[in-house]
Write a protein that holds these residues in place. Structure first.
Motif, PDB file in Angstrom:
ATOM      1  N   TYR A  87      16.548 -30.494  29.775  1.00  0.00           N
ATOM      2  CA  TYR A  87      16.370 -30.079  31.169  1.00  0.00           C
ATOM      3  C   TYR A  87      15.169 -29.148  31.302  1.00  0.00           C
ATOM      4  CZ  TYR A  87      16.976 -26.993  35.191  1.00  0.00           C
ATOM      5  OH  TYR A  87      16.760 -26.230  36.308  1.00  0.00           O
ATOM      6  N   GLN A  88      15.112 -28.136  30.445  1.00  0.00           N
ATOM      7  CA  GLN A  88      14.012 -27.178  30.526  1.00  0.00           C
ATOM      8  C   GLN A  88      12.671 -27.857  30.270  1.00  0.00           C
ATOM      9  OE1 GLN A  88      14.347 -23.126  29.071  1.00  0.00           O
ATOM     10  NE2 GLN A  88      12.647 -23.485  27.656  1.00  0.00           N
ATOM     11  N   TRP A 137      18.861 -31.672  40.836  1.00  0.00           N
ATOM     12  CA  TRP A 137      19.226 -33.016  40.364  1.00  0.00           C
ATOM     13  C   TRP A 137      19.238 -33.059  38.836  1.00  0.00           C
ATOM     14  CZ3 TRP A 137      21.037 -37.434  42.405  1.00  0.00           C
ATOM     15  CH2 TRP A 137      20.912 -38.608  41.656  1.00  0.00           C
ATOM     16  N   LEU A 138      18.186 -32.514  38.235  1.00  0.00           N
ATOM     17  CA  LEU A 138      18.103 -32.485  36.777  1.00  0.00           C
ATOM     18  C   LEU A 138      19.219 -31.620  36.188  1.00  0.00           C
ATOM     19  CD1 LEU A 138      14.243 -31.976  36.386  1.00  0.00           C
ATOM     20  CD2 LEU A 138      15.502 -34.106  36.040  1.00  0.00           C
ATOM     21  N   ALA A 139      19.466 -30.478  36.825  1.00  0.00           N
ATOM     22  CA  ALA A 139      20.500 -29.570  36.332  1.00  0.00           C
ATOM     23  C   ALA A 139      21.886 -30.211  36.402  1.00  0.00           C
ATOM     24  CB  ALA A 139      20.478 -28.267  37.134  1.00  0.00           C
ATOM     25  N   ALA A 140      22.152 -30.953  37.475  1.00  0.00           N
ATOM     26  CA  ALA A 140      23.447 -31.618  37.617  1.00  0.00           C
ATOM     27  C   ALA A 140      23.661 -32.614  36.487  1.00  0.00           C
ATOM     28  CB  ALA A 140      23.529 -32.314  38.973  1.00  0.00           C
ATOM     29  N   ARG A 141      22.610 -33.350  36.137  1.00  0.00           N
ATOM     30  CA  ARG A 141      22.728 -34.306  35.037  1.00  0.00           C
ATOM     31  C   ARG A 141      22.982 -33.590  33.709  1.00  0.00           C
ATOM     32  NH1 ARG A 141      23.771 -39.064  34.641  1.00  0.00           N
ATOM     33  NH2 ARG A 141      22.123 -39.609  33.170  1.00  0.00           N
ATOM     34  N   ALA A 142      22.244 -32.473  33.489  1.00  0.00           N
ATOM     35  CA  ALA A 142      22.416 -31.732  32.241  1.00  0.00           C
ATOM     36  C   ALA A 142      23.813 -31.119  32.155  1.00  0.00           C
ATOM     37  CB  ALA A 142      21.351 -30.651  32.133  1.00  0.00           C
ATOM     38  N   ASP A 159      14.921 -41.136  36.047  1.00  0.00           N
ATOM     39  CA  ASP A 159      15.290 -41.666  34.736  1.00  0.00           C
ATOM     40  C   ASP A 159      15.763 -40.580  33.774  1.00  0.00           C
ATOM     41  OD1 ASP A 159      14.792 -44.332  35.290  1.00  0.00           O
ATOM     42  OD2 ASP A 159      12.667 -44.160  34.820  1.00  0.00           O
ATOM     43  N   PHE A 160      15.859 -39.355  34.264  1.00  0.00           N
ATOM     44  CA  PHE A 160      16.218 -38.254  33.382  1.00  0.00           C
ATOM     45  C   PHE A 160      17.628 -38.429  32.826  1.00  0.00           C
ATOM     46  CE2 PHE A 160      18.292 -34.023  32.948  1.00  0.00           C
ATOM     47  CZ  PHE A 160      17.585 -33.586  31.845  1.00  0.00           C
ATOM     48  N   ASN A 161      17.706 -38.418  31.508  1.00  0.00           N
ATOM     49  CA  ASN A 161      18.999 -38.463  30.841  1.00  0.00           C
ATOM     50  C   ASN A 161      18.964 -37.413  29.744  1.00  0.00           C
ATOM     51  OD1 ASN A 161      21.440 -39.006  29.728  1.00  0.00           O
ATOM     52  ND2 ASN A 161      20.811 -40.905  28.743  1.00  0.00           N
ATOM     53  N   PRO A 162      19.706 -36.326  29.892  1.00  0.00           N
ATOM     54  CA  PRO A 162      19.600 -35.205  28.963  1.00  0.00           C
ATOM     55  C   PRO A 162      19.943 -35.533  27.520  1.00  0.00           C
ATOM     56  CG  PRO A 162      21.515 -34.956  30.395  1.00  0.00           C
ATOM     57  CD  PRO A 162      20.699 -36.089  30.941  1.00  0.00           C
ATOM     58  N   LEU A 163      20.672 -36.634  27.292  1.00  0.00           N
ATOM     59  CA  LEU A 163      21.038 -36.993  25.924  1.00  0.00           C
ATOM     60  C   LEU A 163      20.312 -38.230  25.418  1.00  0.00           C
ATOM     61  CD1 LEU A 163      24.872 -36.300  26.040  1.00  0.00           C
ATOM     62  CD2 LEU A 163      23.008 -34.763  25.402  1.00  0.00           C
ATOM     63  N   GLY A 164      19.461 -38.826  26.281  1.00  0.00           N
ATOM     64  CA  GLY A 164      18.676 -39.966  25.852  1.00  0.00           C
ATOM     65  C   GLY A 164      19.456 -41.232  25.650  1.00  0.00           C
ATOM     66  N   GLU A 165      20.555 -41.410  26.351  1.00  0.00           N
ATOM     67  CA  GLU A 165      21.408 -42.578  26.145  1.00  0.00           C
ATOM     68  C   GLU A 165      21.127 -43.678  27.166  1.00  0.00           C
ATOM     69  OE1 GLU A 165      25.239 -40.062  24.433  1.00  0.00           O
ATOM     70  OE2 GLU A 165      25.203 -40.809  26.489  1.00  0.00           O
ATOM     71  N   THR A 166      21.122 -43.299  28.440  1.00  0.00           N
ATOM     72  CA  THR A 166      20.872 -44.302  29.481  1.00  0.00           C
ATOM     73  C   THR A 166      20.034 -43.685  30.575  1.00  0.00           C
ATOM     74  OG1 THR A 166      22.886 -43.649  30.665  1.00  0.00           O
ATOM     75  CG2 THR A 166      23.080 -45.496  29.137  1.00  0.00           C
ATOM     76  N   GLY A 167      19.296 -44.519  31.280  1.00  0.00           N
ATOM     77  CA  GLY A 167      18.515 -44.034  32.413  1.00  0.00           C
ATOM     78  C   GLY A 167      19.393 -43.851  33.632  1.00  0.00           C
ATOM     79  N   MET A 168      18.849 -43.175  34.618  1.00  0.00           N
ATOM     80  CA  MET A 168      19.624 -42.911  35.830  1.00  0.00           C
ATOM     81  C   MET A 168      19.965 -44.203  36.567  1.00  0.00           C
ATOM     82  SD  MET A 168      21.153 -40.799  37.677  1.00  0.00           S
ATOM     83  CE  MET A 168      20.599 -39.290  36.920  1.00  0.00           C
TER      84      MET A 168
END
Length: 247
Positions: A166-167, A143-148, A228-237
């Motif tokens: 992600y890491q 899930w995290l990898a897909a977002r990244a 809530d992971f957002n790799p760029l810090g723009e919006t939550g899930m």
């Protein structure tokens, strides 16, 4: 490595038995320390008739025992004989032929990402089979990898930022679970210690301290961080979900 080998260099020996005597709550896994021999035992019901009995011990201790010309069968039998509960489970049972062995199964990659790639699941880390965390780490990691990956494909210049984030998040989840497995592996603690530690780690306060234990080993406590992971810090899930629904 994240030094898992320094702390979880274990050997697991296990065998299946048929016709065993169930313990007080057969829906639970039975775990018992055997300090007089070393390590700990598990009893895991497979069916109403079949049970898996395993013995886990530090690799260096096991090697020292083997150097005394003692067979795996002898050592395994001695561990069961030294127990107070597991020996009752197998007393009426018939062992299936063959003892299976596995060792040094815990690991974590130093890097989980690089230019054009991400590591997920067992390729990234595997902590310990006791809590069956492998599937949880694989699915949550995916899930995290897909977002990244999505962020990197949409904004190629942001790939490094997305993959580093992600890491960071994935390794934090792994390390939190590892810390509890390490605590749990101490055979000198009692059941109440484990439950209280889990409740404190998860900040779960309940009259039933098993709530914290279950939420920790199941990975539920990490769920908000993952959703809530957002790799760029723009919006939550959750906001992303809303936008997708409106579209």
């Amino acid at each position: 490595d994240v030094n898992f080998k320094e702390y979880l260099r274990n050997v697991a020996n296990w065998q299946y038995f048929t016709g065993y005597a169930p313990w007080s709550n057969p829906n639970d896994i039975l775990i018992e320390a055997v300090p007089s021999v070393g390590g700990w035992l598990w009893a895991i019901p497979i069916t109403d008739e079949k049970v898996s009995i395993g013995w886990v011990i530090a690799a260096d201790e096991f090697a020292a025992m083997r150097e005394q010309d003692r067979s795996v069968d002898e050592l395994f039998a001695a561990a069961i004989e030294a127990s107070k509960e597991v020996c009752k489970v197998v007393a009426p049972a018939r062992p299936e032929p063959g003892i299976r062995t596995a060792r040094d199964f815990s690991h974590a990659a130093k890097d989980l990402a690089g230019p054009g790639w991400l590591a997920v699941g067992d390729a990234a880390a595997f902590i310990d089979p006791l809590f069956s965390s492998g599937v949880w780490l694989s699915t949550s990691g995916a899930w995290l990898a897909a977002r990244a990956l999505d962020a990197a494909l949409r904004q190629p210049a942001a790939e490094t930022t997305a993959f580093e984030r992600y890491q960071q998040v994935y390794l934090q989840i792994v390390e939190d679970m590892f810390a509890y497995v390490l605590y749990f592996s101490d055979p000198h603690r009692n059941k109440e210690d484990y439950l209280e530690k889990a409740a404190a780690a998860t900040k779960v306060f309940s009259e039933n301290s098993q709530v914290g234990f279950i939420s920790l080993i199941s990975g539920i406590t990490a769920l908000p961080q993952i959703l809530d992971f957002n790799p760029l810090g723009e919006t939550g899930m959750r906001q992303t979900f809303s936008e997708a629904v409106r579209a």
